[in-house]
Design a protein around this motif. Structure first.
Motif, mmCIF file in Angstrom:
data_model
loop_
_atom_site.group_PDB
_atom_site.id
_atom_site.type_symbol
_atom_site.label_atom_id
_atom_site.label_comp_id
_atom_site.label_asym_id
_atom_site.label_seq_id
_atom_site.Cartn_x
_atom_site.Cartn_y
_atom_site.Cartn_z
ATOM 1 N N LEU A 125 0.808 -1.216 0.000
ATOM 2 C CA LEU A 125 0.000 0.000 0.000
ATOM 3 C C LEU A 125 0.846 1.273 0.000
ATOM 4 N N ARG A 126 2.145 1.137 0.123
ATOM 5 C CA ARG A 126 2.996 2.335 0.125
ATOM 6 C C ARG A 126 2.896 3.058 -1.227
ATOM 7 N N PRO A 127 2.862 4.381 -1.200
ATOM 8 C CA PRO A 127 2.827 5.123 -2.466
ATOM 9 C C PRO A 127 4.047 4.798 -3.334
ATOM 10 N N THR A 128 3.819 4.695 -4.630
ATOM 11 C CA THR A 128 4.896 4.443 -5.578
ATOM 12 C C THR A 128 5.639 5.738 -5.882
ATOM 13 N N ALA A 129 6.737 5.621 -6.615
ATOM 14 C CA ALA A 129 7.461 6.825 -7.043
ATOM 15 C C ALA A 129 6.570 7.698 -7.917
#
Length: 633
Positions: free
Chosen positions: A285-289
């Motif tokens: 769920l971490r935001p991507t680049a």
């Protein structure tokens, strides 16, 4: 040694050595714009990894703008026997390490005028470059501030690319990233052996969020005021437990000096919460680049200049200038300037506009170069038909004679906003790169907390790695009085006594470069962990480490004799080891005035106990202290 390029046998002459580490050295060469990295021991696997990299470079989207954003291996270098000894890579010109712009004291000396707007630009460009690297299937692995360089225009470049995790698309073989940096390892990788672990972009997403937090706030996200019992845990333990200032049930809370999360644009805040809260238990769920890139485009377009101080910028969504608030409350201004000059300075032909009492559109304090290359027509239009650097100038010139100042601001800001909005719409296909024009020099003050004072025991010995406070140095190698020497009956060890001594020898060598210009703190990541890393390189409590204080104060150590006289005890089991050594060291502390600080200098022989720990497949020094001082000269 005669060195030539493997591809065309062109001779390469080495010039000045500019960096050195445990794996090799970096040299200037006779080839304009190129550096050489020469390995101490180039293994067949490392050479094969380089061959894969050279055959499959990532797209460097800034090459068309005459800027190298990824210092990728270009060619192998071979000796007179045809053996590969290293590789050729592009040099990154006129840039400095990222800490030089986000640490207030360093920024004051090395990048004055690099304000919050510029820091947003640097964060945006960093996200975009990492997005391009991920698009090719590479994982950075060892993301750390020292591996990101930034120019005075906010142009960013990634170095140390040979440490990346590389996958051979033909064979499927993975050449892993075997190193990591303290504070940049996500929870799911803590305690893992990197040499046997395949990493993914998801792991990089955590590291990128930490990097962006450093840029926008000036400190690590997992730091703050400890609410628990006893001393605060080490940074990796805070990460393991998900303790940062904005997580539920966290024992870390914002301190008086903490910059509130609300000052950033809501999209940036959402990304941080999603990464460090949701992503703690669900890493995917971490935001991507790309997510960060898109959020930062919105945030940059939302920044306005303060009408009181032109060096202050704040998010329109926050509604007021936080930096003025902070100055009034704490008496600290990390982006100071000259009061009342918001509408006076011009940068590259564009007038800087302050926030007036009317609800007008406000330009950033600098002109920007926007490269939107989602389609060939837009790319050609911006890069050749009407260069982005000339657009603001032409607007300013065309409106100067006929319109009042506030109308010029509205018109100019609106047109620039249109271009940024176009980039936002197209960013899913090809990201946007923003280049800020050179900042003006302004004096700046420090954000960091006051250095902690030494305890009576620490103050009494003034040992080598002490971080000076306002009146004294903080001891790193603490003398422990009345501590008895312990005898060991070592079980079968996972690190030999000889390897342990070699590790301490490396530490003695590294101190010469870590505690004096150029203060190469990346060396600490190679050899230190735990408390040793915390005290010497980067503290989790927001205070200055030994090396940070020395650099910020303009002080440094020089070393004469450094010797290991004898091995008193050694014990090792599993991933832990302890070694007691008789160490002789001659050290001299020079203050910011260039004079010798007699209290911080010494020539002595001590019994020092080193605690070692195996971290991600590498043995490092976790802690050390002086058991007793044997003699002083």
């Amino acid at each position: 040694m005669t060195i030539t390029r493997a591809s065309n046998h062109q001779p390469v002459a080495l010039g000045k050595q500019i960096a050195s580490s445990g794996e090799g050295e970096v040299w200037e060469t006779n080839l304009n714009g190129y550096l050489a990295k020469i390995y101490h021991n180039p293994t067949p696997e490392r050479i094969k990894k380089l061959e894969v990299m050279i055959a499959n470079p990532p797209d460097d989207p800034m090459l068309q703008y005459n800027h190298t954003a990824i210092a990728w291996a270009k060619d192998l270098l071979v000796d007179q026997n045809g053996a590969t000894v290293g590789f050729l890579m592009p040099a990154i010109q006129n840039s400095k390490e990222l800490p030089s712009v986000y640490l207030p004291k360093l920024r004051k000396r090395r990048a004055p005028g690099f304000n919050w707007y510029y820091l947003h630009i640097a964060a945006l460009n960093t996200a975009w470059i990492i997005q391009a690297i991920h698009a090719k299937g590479y994982v950075l692995g060892d993301i750390k501030p020292q591996n990101i360089l930034v120019s005075d225009r906010g142009l960013v470049a990634v170095i140390d690319t040979d440490s990346f995790q590389v996958r051979d698309v033909r064979s499927g073989k993975v050449y892993r990233c075997t190193v990591g940096s303290e504070g940049f390892t996500p929870v799911e990788l803590l305690g893992q052996d990197f040499s046997t672990t395949d990493q993914t972009e998801v792991h990089d997403h955590f590291r990128l969020a930490v990097l962006i937090h450093y840029l926008l706030f000036g400190y690590h996200p997992f730091s703050g005021e400890w609410q628990g019992v006893g001393d605060p845990p080490e940074q990796n333990e805070l990460i393991r437990r998900g303790f940062w200032a904005y997580s539920q049930n966290s024992l870390i809370r914002p301190s008086r000096n903490t910059i509130p999360l609300d000052v950033v644009h809501p999209e940036i805040k959402r990304c941080f919460l999603q990464c460090f809260n949701d992503g703690h238990t669900a890493p995917h769920l971490r935001p991507t680049a790309e997510d960060w890139h898109n959020a930062l485009i919105v945030a940059v377009n939302d920044l306005v200049a303060c009408n009181t101080l032109d060096t202050h910028h704040y998010s329109r969504s926050y509604g007021k200038c936080y930096w003025c608030e902070r100055k009034a409350t704490l008496g600290v201004d990390i982006f100071p300037g000259n009061s009342g000059t918001a509408s006076v300075p011009t940068v590259l032909g564009i007038s800087r506009v302050s926030t007036a009492s009317q609800n007008t559109t406000t330009l950033p304090s600098t002109s920007i170069q926007t490269a939107v290359t989602s389609t060939s027509s837009i790319s050609q239009y911006l890069s050749s038909s009407l260069p982005a650097t000339t657009l603001p100038q032409q607007l300013a010139q065309n409106t100067k004679a006929s319109l009042p100042e506030w109308q010029k601001a509205v018109l100019t800001g609106s047109v620039i906003g249109v271009f940024l909005f176009v980039g936002l719409l197209l960013t899913r296909q090809q990201p946007q790169y923003i280049q800020a024009s050179p900042p003006q020099s302004v004096a700046q003050q420090d954000l960091s907390l006051p250095p902690e004072t030494s305890s009576p025991v620490e103050s009494s010995i003034r040992s080598i790695e002490q971080a000076p406070s306002s009146s004294s140095l903080v001891s790193v190698e603490q003398e422990v009085s009345n501590q008895n020497q312990v005898s060991y009956s070592p079980p079968p060890s996972s690190i030999s006594q000889q390897e342990a001594v070699a590790l301490i020898n490396r530490w003695q060598e590294y101190k010469r470069r870590l505690f004096a210009p150029p203060y190469e703190r990346y060396l600490g990541g190679e050899i230190l962990t735990g408390k040793a890393y915390h005290d010497n390189i980067s503290r989790a409590d927001g205070k200055e480490s030994s090396s940070e204080w020395l650099e910020n104060d303009g002080s440094y150590y020089t070393y004469g004799i450094q010797s290991i006289d004898s091995i008193e005890n050694f014990a090792a089991s599993g991933n832990q080891a302890t070694i007691d050594l008789i160490v002789t060291e001659q050290r001299t502390l020079y203050g910011s005035s260039g004079r010798i600080d007699r209290n911080g200098s010494a020539f002595d022989t001590r019994l020092v106990r080193y605690n070692l720990q195996l971290i991600n497949g590498q043995w490092k020094i976790a802690d050390y202290h002086t058991v007793k001082t044997i003699s002083k000269r």
